[in-house]
Design an enzyme around this catalytic site. Structure first.
Site, PDB file in Angstrom:
ATOM      1  N   GLU A 177       0.787  -1.234   0.000  1.00 11.17           N
ATOM      2  CA  GLU A 177       0.000   0.000   0.000  1.00 11.17           C
ATOM      3  C   GLU A 177       0.820   1.285   0.000  1.00 11.17           C
ATOM      4  OE1 GLU A 177      -2.867  -0.217   3.163  1.00 11.17           O
ATOM      5  OE2 GLU A 177      -3.935  -1.878   2.233  1.00 11.17           O
ATOM      6  N   GLU A 363      -5.407  -8.562   1.017  1.00  8.28           N
ATOM      7  CA  GLU A 363      -6.030  -8.187   2.292  1.00  8.28           C
ATOM      8  C   GLU A 363      -7.509  -7.905   2.085  1.00  8.28           C
ATOM      9  OE1 GLU A 363      -4.289  -4.926   4.511  1.00  8.28           O
ATOM     10  OE2 GLU A 363      -2.270  -5.662   4.074  1.00  8.28           O
TER      11      GLU A 363
HETATM   12  C1  FCB Z   1      -4.414  -1.971   5.610  1.00  9.22           C
HETATM   13  C2  FCB Z   1      -3.014  -2.269   6.092  1.00  9.22           C
HETATM   14  C3  FCB Z   1      -2.965  -3.286   7.200  1.00  9.22           C
HETATM   15  C4  FCB Z   1      -4.083  -3.094   8.178  1.00  9.22           C
HETATM   16  C5  FCB Z   1      -5.412  -3.025   7.476  1.00  9.22           C
HETATM   17  C6  FCB Z   1      -6.579  -2.899   8.389  1.00  9.22           C
HETATM   18  O1  FCB Z   1      -4.455  -0.711   5.028  1.00  9.22           O
HETATM   19  O2  FCB Z   1      -2.240  -2.757   5.035  1.00  9.22           O
HETATM   20  O3  FCB Z   1      -1.698  -3.214   7.800  1.00  9.22           O
HETATM   21  O4  FCB Z   1      -3.837  -1.979   8.939  1.00  9.22           O
HETATM   22  O5  FCB Z   1      -5.396  -1.932   6.596  1.00  9.22           O
END
Ligand code: FCB
Length: 457
Positions: A177, A363
């Protein structure tokens, strides 16, 4: 729906997904490891940021976190219990290069060596992220990602890691990210290093992307059968109204959130409309930088949490956009909108606009204010429902032709949620921080039964 309210099962089945689909859970070093002063680890920008009063909601830090540095065998056992076949984790750069560059700390390398062996011993595929935001503080003193020398340091670090672990680790994610590490870190000031300058942030983005491209080549040289990619936080962007002004605002917002990263990574350079908007805030580049950034990769990691609705706002220069807080929509306890359909739309859009050969959801997850019952259980039906609906949404995208090849839940454990501290629990496993006891939540048990794990107790 409350966390204990009735829950209507949707009956999603694992075998509806492609045969070789990767099922995983994700974590990151600073959020779980703790042990920040152990085995020669250097300071990271997050140690420094957390020490500044008022930066973290509950005044906490990652100093102890889940104590994963010492408890990793138990945590990997938990991952195994879930029945996943892949485990995504990140390496703490300051454990390897305590001073950012120069001497390598062998005890740091040994830790990840043991961790990788532990992952493999449990039949899981290791997915290694090189940068999940814990930059060595020594590099920050030289300007951090604003400085081109951090690119060289990252390439050297990638070289060391891939030489040491490449015989066993085949899936490499360079960065997690960049929007968050650069925009939240250098423009909004809400993440480490806490700076508030857009020009710096765009320069930082450029260096992060450049370091991704250069590291990709190094990893490939060191690990012939490596699969290399980057994980981006991507969002569907919706105009608040059909007015010309709001529609144009949505295009601009999408320009920074999504296209600023996707376009250069996939060979188009920075989007022209956005370069015009940022004007002399655009990053300084050298001749071949865009070529390096567009180094061929094997997959895109998509981190999906929520869509954003945007309206025109003349005052917020230079982008002149405003994110609208929709009312009457479902939200997690973090306030993030729950929108599974947004996931399908996002994947379809990336597929349509970039036609990538392979994508993984690296994620996806939700935070709720979980409570432990007298029976020592955590009944988190909302999280289960969140997961089920997002899996359906992922499946819809696959059926529509998106080459989605895996799904990683964020996260294996409750952990240190950056500026929100320990208030936000994203885990499939509850962590009782004072005792470090782990309790598999009902969502985790559900996920295990969905994956048809045999080992569930
Ligand atoms: C993302 C991050 C991760 C975590 C989630 C909830 O943006 O990559 O580390 O904080 O959000």
């Amino acid at each position: 729906m409350t966390n204990s309210a009735q829950h209507k099962p949707l009956n999603i089945e694992r075998n509806a997904f492609p045969e070789n689909f990767k099922w995983g859970c994700s974590t990151s070093s600073y959020q779980i490891e703790g042990a920040t002063n152990v085995d020669g680890r250097g300071m990271s920008i997050w140690d420094e940021f957390c020490a500044q009063p008022g930066k973290i909601l509950d005044g906490s830090s990652g100093q102890v976190a889940c104590d994963h540095y010492h408890r990793w065998p138990e945590d990997l056992d938990l991952a195994r219990t879930l029945g996943v076949n892949a485990y995504r984790f990140s390496v703490a750069w300051p454990r390897i290069f305590p001073n950012g560059a120069g001497a390598v700390e062998p005890r740091g390398l040994d830790f990840y060596d043991r961790l990788v062996d532990g992952i493999l011993e449990r039949g899981l595929e290791p997915w290694l992220t090189l940068y999940h935001w814990d930059l060595p503080q020594a590099l920050q003193l030289e300007g951090g990602w604003k400085s081109r020398s951090t690119v060289d340091a990252f390439v050297a670090y990638s070289d060391v890691m891939s030489l040491r672990l490449g015989d066993r680790v085949k899936h490499w994610i360079t960065h997690n990210e960049p929007w968050c590490s650069c925009i939240m870190g250098y423009a909004e000031g809400v993440h480490a290093p806490g700076e508030t300058n857009l020009k710096s942030a765009l320069q930082a983005c450029h260096h992060v992307l450049l370091s991704h491209g250069l590291a990709t080549k190094v990893i490939r040289e060191n690990v012939v059968d490596a699969k290399v990619g980057i994980a981006l936080s991507l969002h569907p962007i919706i105009a608040a109204s059909q007015s010309e002004a709001d529609l144009a605002a949505a295009v601009r917002h999408d320009g920074l959130r999504n296209r600023w990263f996707l376009d250069p990574l996939y060979g188009r350079g920075y989007p022209q409309d956005m370069l015009e908007i940022v004007g002399n805030l655009a990053p300084i580049m050298e001749a071949d930088d865009l070529l390096h950034i567009a180094a061929p990769t094997d997959f895109l990691g998509v981190n999906y949490y929520f869509p954003e609705t945007v309206e025109d706002a003349q005052e917020n220069l230079p982008f002149r956009t405003n994110v609208v807080e929709n009312t009457g929509v479902e939200r997690t306890d973090f306030g993030w909108q729950v929108a599974p359909q947004g996931l399908t739309e996002l994947l379809l859009r990336i597929h349509r606009d970039y036609a990538l050969p392979s994508m993984y959801l690296t994620e996806n997850g939700s935070t709720y204010d979980d409570v432990v019952t007298e029976e020592n259980e955590v009944v988190d039906v909302k999280r289960q429902s969140y997961l089920e609906r997002h899996l359906f949404a992922a499946l819809d995208a696959i059926k529509a032709g998106v080459p989605l090849q895996g799904y990683f839940v964020w996260s294996l454990l409750d952990n240190f949620e950056w500026a929100q501290g320990y208030k936000r629990r994203f885990g499939l496993t509850y962590v009782d921080y004072p005792t470090q006891r782990r309790i598999l939540k009902s969502s985790g048990k559900w996920f295990a039964s969905f994956l048809d794990a045999e080992r569930i107790k």
